[in-house]
Design a protein around this motif. Structure first.
Motif, short mmCIF file in Angstrom:
data_model
loop_
_atom_site.label_atom_id
_atom_site.label_comp_id
_atom_site.label_asym_id
_atom_site.label_seq_id
_atom_site.Cartn_x
_atom_site.Cartn_y
_atom_site.Cartn_z
N TRP A 1 0.83 -1.20 0.00
CA TRP A 1 0.00 0.00 0.00
C TRP A 1 0.87 1.26 0.00
CZ3 TRP A 1 -5.22 0.20 -0.58
CH2 TRP A 1 -5.89 -1.02 -0.49
N CYS B 1 0.91 3.89 -3.05
CA CYS B 1 0.52 5.25 -2.72
C CYS B 1 1.60 6.26 -3.13
CB CYS B 1 0.25 5.37 -1.22
SG CYS B 1 -0.25 7.02 -0.68
N LEU C 1 -5.14 7.08 -2.74
CA LEU C 1 -4.75 6.18 -1.65
C LEU C 1 -4.16 6.92 -0.45
CD1 LEU C 1 -3.05 3.22 -3.57
CD2 LEU C 1 -5.32 3.25 -2.52
N PHE C 2 -3.94 8.20 -0.58
CA PHE C 2 -3.21 8.96 0.43
C PHE C 2 -3.85 8.86 1.82
CE2 PHE C 2 -2.30 13.08 2.57
CZ PHE C 2 -0.94 12.90 2.77
N VAL D 1 -4.28 5.15 3.25
CA VAL D 1 -3.02 4.58 3.71
C VAL D 1 -2.60 5.20 5.05
CG1 VAL D 1 -0.53 4.45 3.24
CG2 VAL D 1 -2.17 3.88 1.45
#
Length: 247
Positions: A202, A206, A218-219, A222
């Motif tokens: 991940w 990201c 995804l910031f 995550v």
């Protein structure tokens, strides 16, 4: 002994260990240089160079093994005598193990907070340009998780060598399925599906999305996942840690 003095004590113990200092400062640069040079021909004339590619992955690898730094800060042989004194001072058990997390986290924040700007502005490694702050923030949360993980393993196994030996198993799996050294999709669909359970996978996805696609999808997920995982580790430490078992 207040908490800040305890953190200072643990942080100075880390700085007295040349291996821990080098592994969190020079080692990432050495790994980037080696992997970038060895794989240089595989990247041809693409805009992404081997140094850009492994500049990201080797930093993530180095942050992943910060868990070993936290473990050493907790139960490394040279600091056991000093740690023994802490057990007998009027300080809560939470402060004892939490100081190990904080001192390791300070080292990681300082080291990688300098490494990324040096890599981008002096060594011309692509860490996202104007988005470098977001990449640094992802790595910052990841280092927090690593520090909590290393401390948790020490609380569980009550011995540095045993904790490190067992902790290497999930770390190795995270690193493998995270695709830090190999493209994981080459191993087939099953392995690729399993890789979604690796936090490193991940973090890698990201950071690359932020750097090359300006994609922040995804910031926040995550960051929230890493923060939640860190909290879970701390809760486990609080439940199972006993000061009398500290040394």
């Amino acid at each position: 002994m207040n908490f800040f003095k305890l953190v200072k004590f643990d942080f100075m113990n880390i700085l007295r260990n040349p291996f821990l200092v080098i592994s969190n400062t020079l080692l990432p640069l050495i790994l980037i240089g080696i992997m970038g040079f060895v794989t240089k021909s595989s990247f041809g004339t693409e805009l992404t160079t081997s140094y850009d590619y492994y500049g990201v992955k080797m930093v993530i690898f180095s942050v992943a093994v910060i868990a070993m730094t936290a473990s050493n800060a907790f139960m490394e042989e040279k600091v056991i005598k000093g740690n023994l004194r802490i057990v007998y001072v009027p300080v809560s058990k939470t402060e004892i193990y939490l100081s190990k997390v904080v001192s390791s986290y300070i080292l990681a924040t300082f080291s990688y907070g300098l490494l990324l700007p040096i890599g981008q502005f002096l060594l011309q490694i692509n860490y996202g340009g104007k988005n470098i702050f977001y990449v640094m923030l992802v790595l910052n949360f990841f280092s927090l998780f690593g520090c909590c993980l290393g401390t948790m393993f020490c609380c569980i196994f009550k011995n540095e060598e045993r904790a490190n030996a067992i902790m290497q198993i999930p770390l190795a799996l995270f690193i493998f399925f995270g695709g830090l050294f190999f493209q994981i999709h080459r191993f087939g669909k099953v392995i690729n599906d399993i890789s979604i359970f690796s936090p490193i996978k991940w973090v890698v996805d990201c950071t690359f999305r932020i750097i090359y696609d300006n994609d922040f999808q995804l910031f926040l997920p995550v960051l929230l996942f890493l923060l939640l995982a860190s909290v879970v580790c701390i809760v486990i430490c609080q439940i199972i840690f006993r000061p009398e078992e500290y040394v």
